[in-house]
Structures are given as structure tokens and as C-alpha cells.
Design a protein around this motif. Structure first.
Motif, PDB file in Angstrom:
ATOM      1  N   ILE A  36      46.491  -2.649   9.975  1.00 34.72           N
ATOM      2  CA  ILE A  36      47.905  -2.131   9.743  1.00 34.72           C
ATOM      3  C   ILE A  36      48.820  -2.415  11.260  1.00 34.72           C
ATOM      4  CG2 ILE A  36      49.149   0.021   9.397  1.00 34.72           C
ATOM      5  CD1 ILE A  36      46.510   1.056   7.825  1.00 34.72           C
ATOM      6  N   LEU A 194      49.053   9.981  12.376  1.00 34.19           N
ATOM      7  CA  LEU A 194      47.998   9.271  12.258  1.00 34.19           C
ATOM      8  C   LEU A 194      47.026   9.941  11.423  1.00 34.19           C
ATOM      9  CD1 LEU A 194      47.968   8.117  15.837  1.00 34.19           C
ATOM     10  CD2 LEU A 194      48.989   6.649  14.075  1.00 34.19           C
ATOM     11  N   GLY A 205      43.803   5.471   9.754  1.00 36.29           N
ATOM     12  CA  GLY A 205      44.917   5.103   8.959  1.00 36.29           C
ATOM     13  C   GLY A 205      46.178   5.728   9.211  1.00 36.29           C
ATOM     14  N   ILE A 226      44.657  -0.536  13.966  1.00 36.74           N
ATOM     15  CA  ILE A 226      46.051  -0.107  13.761  1.00 36.74           C
ATOM     16  C   ILE A 226      46.695  -0.410  15.091  1.00 36.74           C
ATOM     17  CG2 ILE A 226      47.624   1.883  13.220  1.00 36.74           C
ATOM     18  CD1 ILE A 226      45.129   1.808  11.451  1.00 36.74           C
ATOM     19  N   PHE A 382      42.967   1.489  18.038  1.00 35.76           N
ATOM     20  CA  PHE A 382      44.168   1.775  18.082  1.00 35.76           C
ATOM     21  C   PHE A 382      44.786   1.053  19.367  1.00 35.76           C
ATOM     22  CE2 PHE A 382      47.722   4.492  19.011  1.00 35.76           C
ATOM     23  CZ  PHE A 382      48.753   4.396  18.056  1.00 35.76           C
TER      24      PHE A 382
END
Length: 541
Positions: A36, A194, A205, A226, A382
Motif C-alpha cells: 500500500i 493506521l 493496513g 506500507i 512501514f
């Protein structure tokens, strides 16, 4: 016996090489399922292009309406007309990038990365949009910190003449053609928080909602990795505090920076030495002169006027110390320029036909997030990329290339295939921060000279400290506002380096290669260069 041993070793090496090659070719196409990416600007697209080799699918979440027909289906002439006549980015759905109409450059290394990822892009820009490259050796007049660089360069550097609005639009079209199925866009969508697991230090996600309808139901997206590419207005530090009680150490340097940009057609001034230069740039020289000017071509045009130079240029007036240029009328701007800039700039602007509104932009600061110091406290899957990690004084045009270089670093980490996915963010933070530090030191060495500087620092405990100097602080040498030692050394060295570059073509090339991020700043510290700079300083003192 000895020959037999040698033969066995050679045979073993051959078999190992063959095994490695077979092992490489037998790898599954995608190691991971879903990535993502928050933000569909240049950093987001370049990152996505790299990650298509490792993830089966990628979702780009973008708050603006960037796939609308106006942006995606307009002709080159229509794109130029939109760019020239629109006063506000919101009218084309780009409210998230309010600075998109200001001066941007994709520097040498950044453009090289983009060309490698999108091989057909350059041909389209050149053939359909009348864009071309310009020789910094022969077609440019460059002044850095008040010093005119030597023009007798032993080698050349090419400058891509293009505005960001066109570049981003054409790149996104090419991106969508190149990745029609693997990448899903969710436009007009905001990430609100988040989705995390605190116990495992993992981001599963993001929660999203449609941008235009704040009352609409939010939805969740889950991914293996992410990326935050949302830029200078990133909410990640807020989310990390809320979800992990993690304080990201930051330094923010406010120096009263602003821009005023417009597009114009240049005409002959009567000075052939000026008219022959397509790229004319002068940075600010704090605190002696807090105003600079950048004139860079964006398209070649046809004209029946014999005095036309047949090019449209982006013209930007850059200032610090809050000495903002007026935007109410071009006549007022000319008077302002005449008082504050070199007469050459006044001459050029006087013979320029304005094609667009005068668009000001004042929300600029250098802002560094020291993600690397948090080590394994940082979430395991992340990352921040580009302006989300570090923003700079824009006068050296480092932002887009900085993002492209960090995306390339991320690609190399995945390419090495030595790490688990959960380790990537730690490795990336360390390596990407090295790139940020290079750009940060170049930028902030100048920032620290600003008479009305304001510095806000936050540590790992969330404690903030704000220091601010007034116009007299430079004179009184306020201890709290003295630059760090490394910055003071850099200021001294850059000053004397530029004095040498004024008389040396090779040193001028070296400094421009660093500014264009083609070479490491350490190239400026070669033993012969260091000796020249020190001798210059000693002779003057």
C-alpha cells in the motif's frame, strides 16, 4: 594430485554458479502479496514501479482527483493552457500539492532513475511536448551564494527544461500504460489512521474514507508493506504517536522562505550574453541578499516575432527572511525586482511576456525526521519516503530527486533478497537517512544564516524546544542560535570553495554534480580540492 585438486575446485565453482543461476530463474514471480502506497505523486509512482517486481498487487491511495479526464486525456497544448491560466491547483483537483505550480526541477540523478523505469517517457516529452535538455556548460548562467560559477567547464551536465505540472501529468499517463493491471488507484481518498498491532510492532493496513464526503463510511485496506509518500503534510508522526506511543525526533528550520512563480515568453534584451543563456539561476546570498531568481525553460514555441527567443520559461523569485515579492501586479513586481536583484534579472523580466498568473507560495520550511535513531522501535513494515521523511529549502531543487533516490535504495534492499520483510524498514531507514543527510546539510548550511531564523527541535521523549533569533541575533551571536559545529565548518568551506569555483571550471562542475545529486558531496573534499580551498582562505586572510 595437485592438478586434480585445482580441477575439483574449478568444477565446484562452475557448478555453484550454474546452481545460483537456476535458483534465480526458478524463483516465484512475486515474493509478497500486497503493498500500500499513500500518495500518488512522483515519489509514490517511482516507488510503485520498483515494487512491482516484488509484490503481486499494489494499491496507491491518493487524496486528489489525479485520474480525471482533464489531466489524463488533454493534448499537450491543452495541458499548457490549463497550467498557464489556472490560479489555484484545486481547480484541477490538486489541492494536496498546493506548491505544484512553483519551480521544481528533476535533477540529474532523479531524471536518470525515471528514464530507467519509464523508457518511453523521454521520447514523448521531446516529440509531443516540445521539451528538450539544455547544456549547463554552454546555455546556462549560474550564481550560487553570490558567486558566478566559471563557464569554462571541462565536461557538461544536461538540464531537463520542464515544469512539474506537465512532468507529473505525462509521467502518470505513462505509469498507467505501463502498469494497467498490477496497480490499483484509489483517488479522492484520504487515509485517516493506521491499522496496527502494538504487541508485534506491525502495521497491518490503513483506514480510509472518501475525500469529498466526510460523512461516508470508512473502509479498511490491509497490506504486507506500507509506504507513506504523502509529502510535507504527512500525518505519520501523529499516527505513530497515537498507535505506538512513538515520538519521532525532528528538527524544523523556519527561515521565512517563499516563492512567486509564473510562466513567460522571453524576448531579446539587446544583451547577447544574456539572451544566449536559456537557464539563468541565482540563489540567495544570506544575509547580504535574501532574494534569488530562477529562469528555466519549459517548452520551445513557434513565434512570428523576430525578437522572441522562442521559448516559454518558468520564472521564480525566491526569498528568505520573509522578504516576499508582491503578486498583485507585474508592474509592481518589476519595481520590486529592480530594487533587490541584479540588473540582469530586471532586464530579462522587463522583456518577458507573462502567460500565467503570478502565484505566491509561503509555506516552506526545512523539516527533518530522524527515523534512523529509533532503530527497532520503528514499525516493522512501514516507511516514510521523500518529503514525508525530509523536506528542504527548495532553492537547490533537491526534493523530487531525493525521493527517487530513496525509492531506488528501497529497490536495492528488496533486490538483495537477504532480509525478511520485517527487517526492510530498519535497513531502509538507515540507508535512506544517509541520502537525506546529504541534502539536509547542503540546504541548512544556508538556512542557518537567516537573520530571523526559528528552529524547533523535538526529541524521543516528545519534548520540544524552540529557539528564535531576531535581526540582531547574528550581530550579538546568541549562543542558543549558533549553528551546529558541522554547519559552521560547512559554511566556511562552501564559501571558500565557491571563491575557487569562480575561477575553476572543474570545481564548478563538481559543485553542480553535487547539487544535481550525481555525485556524493565527498567529491568536494578531494585532497587537491581541499588544498586549493585552504590556500585560497589563507591567502585572503
Amino acid at each position: 594430485m595437485f592438478i586434480l585438486v585445482i580441477f575439483s575446485v574449478i568444477l565446484g565453482m562452475i557448478m555453484y554458479t550454474v546452481y545460483k543461476q537456476l535458483n534465480k530463474s526458478s524463483k516465484i514471480p512475486f515474493q509478497y502479496d500486497h503493498a500500500i502506497i499513500m500518495g500518488g505523486g512522483i515519489g509514490g509512482m517511482v516507488s510503485a514501479a520498483y515494487l512491482t517486481k516484488y509484490f503481486k498487487r499494489i494499491t496507491i491511495i491518493e487524496s486528489d482527483d489525479i485520474l480525471n479526464d482533464t489531466l489524463m486525456k488533454s493534448t499537450p497544448e491543452e495541458i499548457l493552457n490549463y497550467r498557464c491560466r489556472l490560479e489555484s491547483p484545486t481547480s484541477l483537483g490538486r489541492s494536496g500539492v498546493s506548491q505544484i505550480y512553483q519551480l521544481h526541477v528533476i535533477e540529474g540523478e532523479g531524471y536518470k532513475i525515471v528514464r530507467e523505469l519509464f523508457p518511453h517517457l523521454e521520447k514523448k516529452l521531446f516529440n509531443e511536448y516540445n521539451v528538450r535538455t539544455y547544456s549547463l556548460k554552454n546555455e546556462a548562467r549560474l550564481s550560487v551564494n553570490g558567486v558566478l560559477l566559471n563557464q569554462n567547464w571541462p565536461e557538461d551536465i544536461l538540464w531537463l527544461g520542464l515544469d512539474r505540472f506537465t512532468f507529473e501529468t505525462v509521467l502518470r499517463r505513462e505509469f498507467c500504460l505501463q502498469f494497467p493491471n498490477q496497480i490499483e488507484w484509489k483517488c479522492n481518498t484520504r487515509v485517516t489512521q493506521l491499522i496496527v498491532d502494538q504487541s508485534s510492532n506491525f502495521v497491518h493496513g490503513v483506514k480510509c474514507r472518501p475525500k469529498k464526503n466526510i460523512d461516508s463510511t470508512s473502509f479498511d485496506l490491509y497490506g504486507d508493506f506500507i509506504l507513506d509518500c504523502t509529502g510535507r503534510n504527512s500525518s505519520s508522526t501523529k499516527w505513530l504517536k497515537e498507535d505506538f506511543n512513538l515520538n519521532v525526533p525532528t528538527t524544523q528550520i523556519q527561515f521565512g522562505c517563499g516563492y512567486l512563480s509564473f510562466i513567460g515568453e522571453r524576448f531579446q534584451t539587446g544583451n547577447s550574453s544574456l539572451d544566449s543563456k536559456s537557464v539563468i539561476c541565482s540563489t540567495v546570498d544570506i544575509p547580504q541578499r535574501n532574494v534569488g531568481c530562477y529562469i528555466t525553460p519549459i517548452r520551445e514555441i513557434k513565434s512570428t516575432d523576430k525578437n522572441s527567443l522562442r521559448m516559454l520559461s518558468k520564472i521564480a523569485i525566491h526569498c528568505v527572511n520573509s522578504e516576499y515579492p508582491p503578486s498583485d501586479s507585474y508592474e509592481h513586481l518589476l519595481e520590486w525586482v529592480k530594487e533587490r536583484l541584479d540588473e540582469n534579472f530586471y532586464s530579462i523580466l522587463k522583456f518577458t511576456k507573462v502567460y500565467s498568473p503570478l502565484i505566491p507560495y509561503h509555506r516552506v520550511a526545512s523539516h527533518r525526521k530522524y527515523v534512523e535513531v529509533l532503530k527497532k522501535k520503528w514499525p516493522r513494515n512501514f516507511i516514510l519516503l521523500g518529503d514525508s521523511m525530509c523536506t528542504f529549502n527548495p532553492q537547490f531543487g533537491q526534493g523530487m530527486t531525493h525521493a527517487c533516490r530513496q525509492a531506488k535504495i528501497l529497490n536495492r534492499i528488496f533486490q538483495d533478497n537477504h532480509y525478511q520483510l520485517e527487517e526492510v524498514s530498519y535497513i531502509y531507514n538507515r540507508r535512506a537517512s544517509t541520502i537525506s543527510e546529504e541534502c539536509w546539510l547542503i540546504s541548512t548550511a544556508n538556512d542557518w544564516k537567516t537573520p530571523t531564523l526559528k528552529v524547533i527541535q523535538t526529541d524521543e521523549n516528545g519534548q520540544s524546544r524552540t529557539d528564535q533569533r531576531d535581526d540582531q541575533s547574528i550581530v550579538t551571536e546568541n549562543e542558543q542560535m549558533k549553528p551546529p559545529l558541522i554547519v559552521r565548518i560547512l559554511q566556511w568551506y562552501i564559501y571558500w570553495f565557491l571563491q575557487c569555483a569562480n575561477q575553476s571550471g572543474q570545481l564548478s562542475v563538481d559543485i553542480m554534480c553535487v547539487i544535481n545529486q550525481l555525485n556524493s558531496p565527498f567529491i568536494l573534499l578531494k585532497p587537491t580540492t581541499l588544498l586549493k580551498v585552504c590556500c585560497k582562505a589563507l591567502r585572503k586572510n
